[in-house]
Scaffold this active site. Structure first.
Site, PDB file in Angstrom:
ATOM      1  N   ASN A  30       0.389   4.968  -4.168  1.00 51.28           N
ATOM      2  CA  ASN A  30      -0.181   5.356  -2.937  1.00 51.28           C
ATOM      3  C   ASN A  30       0.866   6.001  -2.009  1.00 51.28           C
ATOM      4  O   ASN A  30       2.167   5.917  -2.227  1.00 51.28           O
ATOM      5  CB  ASN A  30      -0.808   4.243  -2.073  1.00 51.28           C
ATOM      6  N   GLY A  38      -2.972  -2.553  -8.722  1.00 50.83           N
ATOM      7  CA  GLY A  38      -3.343  -2.188 -10.000  1.00 50.83           C
ATOM      8  C   GLY A  38      -1.899  -1.697 -10.644  1.00 50.83           C
ATOM      9  O   GLY A  38      -1.048  -2.555 -10.901  1.00 50.83           O
ATOM     10  N   ASP A  40       0.306   0.320 -10.136  1.00 51.65           N
ATOM     11  CA  ASP A  40       1.391   0.367  -9.241  1.00 51.65           C
ATOM     12  C   ASP A  40       2.196  -0.973  -8.976  1.00 51.65           C
ATOM     13  O   ASP A  40       3.477  -1.063  -9.185  1.00 51.65           O
ATOM     14  CB  ASP A  40       0.906   0.968  -7.826  1.00 51.65           C
ATOM     15  N   SER A 129      -6.547   7.475 -10.446  1.00 48.45           N
ATOM     16  CA  SER A 129      -7.579   7.464  -9.385  1.00 48.45           C
ATOM     17  C   SER A 129      -8.774   6.770  -9.791  1.00 48.45           C
ATOM     18  O   SER A 129      -9.609   6.573  -8.968  1.00 48.45           O
ATOM     19  CB  SER A 129      -7.978   8.764  -8.860  1.00 48.45           C
ATOM     20  N   THR A 130      -8.982   6.050 -11.036  1.00 47.96           N
ATOM     21  CA  THR A 130     -10.250   5.569 -11.522  1.00 47.96           C
ATOM     22  C   THR A 130     -10.219   4.096 -11.326  1.00 47.96           C
ATOM     23  O   THR A 130     -11.030   3.412 -11.708  1.00 47.96           O
ATOM     24  CB  THR A 130     -10.503   5.786 -13.039  1.00 47.96           C
ATOM     25  N   GLY A 131      -9.223   3.385 -10.571  1.00 47.65           N
ATOM     26  CA  GLY A 131      -9.289   2.189 -10.303  1.00 47.65           C
ATOM     27  C   GLY A 131      -9.757   1.829  -8.714  1.00 47.65           C
ATOM     28  O   GLY A 131     -10.610   2.226  -8.543  1.00 47.65           O
ATOM     29  N   TYR A 133      -9.214   3.732  -6.456  1.00 43.80           N
ATOM     30  CA  TYR A 133      -9.302   4.854  -5.521  1.00 43.80           C
ATOM     31  C   TYR A 133     -10.759   5.606  -6.121  1.00 43.80           C
ATOM     32  O   TYR A 133     -11.479   6.213  -5.786  1.00 43.80           O
ATOM     33  CB  TYR A 133      -8.501   5.908  -6.110  1.00 43.80           C
TER      34      TYR A 133
END
Ligand code: ADP
Length: 193
Positions: A30, A38, A40, A129-131, A133
């Site tokens: 982020n 996630g 990250d 982006s698919t978690g 976000y």
């Protein structure tokens, strides 16, 4: 599943990105670059404090306001098998009419450019982006795979781009997307005779 594009390989695998032995792995971070949940969180946990230290330095020097969506920066991989982590920011899904596809493509492209600039030969991506976000994985997989294929067609220097999907479902979606793109390209070539 894999595909050869010139001298590069595009591979789709299921697994944990923190365990990959590619020269670099990509973090779906982020904009604060201060870690999160996630993938990250998993990368910072597995790589140790050296990654966060470099992120803090970047914030203090070149990125006082954080990293904008679609951009990428590089740090050490700390204790990871991958020597480097490329941190990028995917878009938050807002329904698809807010430039999400372009921003997601930017995140992949800028990560790949940074890899080339740093003489990285192999790189692993998560499904950006698919978690948290919320980007639908079927739509995201199309942007991700198309952008990577285009990049590998336009640029030499990468031996392998690997997508590391975290679930059997995500792997299946990415495989289906890749198969459909291959089929579509064959049809186009047949039409061109
Ligand atoms: P974003 O905020 O960009 O959506 P997330 O980390 O929430 O990022 O999710 C992105 C993707 O990464 C999701 O598909 C999630 O399942 C996946 N993921 C989470 N942990 C890992 C991991 N250790 N290795 C690979 N993929 C992971």
């Amino acid at each position: 599943m894999n595909l050869k594009i010139g001298t590069s390989g595009l591979n789709l695998v299921i697994g944990n990105i923190t365990e990959q032995e590619t020269d670099a792995i990509v973090n779906a971070a982020n904009s604060s670059l201060m870690g999160g949940g996630g993938v990250d969180g998993a990368i910072h946990r597995a790589g140790g404090t050296a990654i966060l230290e470099e992120c803090k330095k970047l914030r203090k020097t070149t990125l006082p306001d954080g990293l904008p969506t679609g951009k990428a920066v590089i740090t050490t991989g700390g204790k990871l098998r991958a020597g480097k982590v490329i941190h990028t920011i995917g878009p938050i899904w807002k329904g698809g009419d807010c430039g999400e596809a372009e921003l997601l493509a930017d995140a992949y492209r800028n990560s790949l450019l940074l890899a080339l600039e740093n003489r990285i030969k192999s790189i692993s991506f998560p499904s950006i982006s698919t978690g948290a976000y919320g980007y639908p994985v079927d739509k995201a997989s199309e942007v991700a795979i198309k952008t990577v294929i285009q990049f590998l067609e336009d640029n030499k220097g990468l031996d392998e781009v690997r997508f590391v999907l975290h679930s059997a479902h995500d792997l299946m979606v990415y495989e289906k997307t890749l198969q459909e793109l291959i089929k579509h390209n064959r049809k186009q070539q047949d039409l061109q005779g």
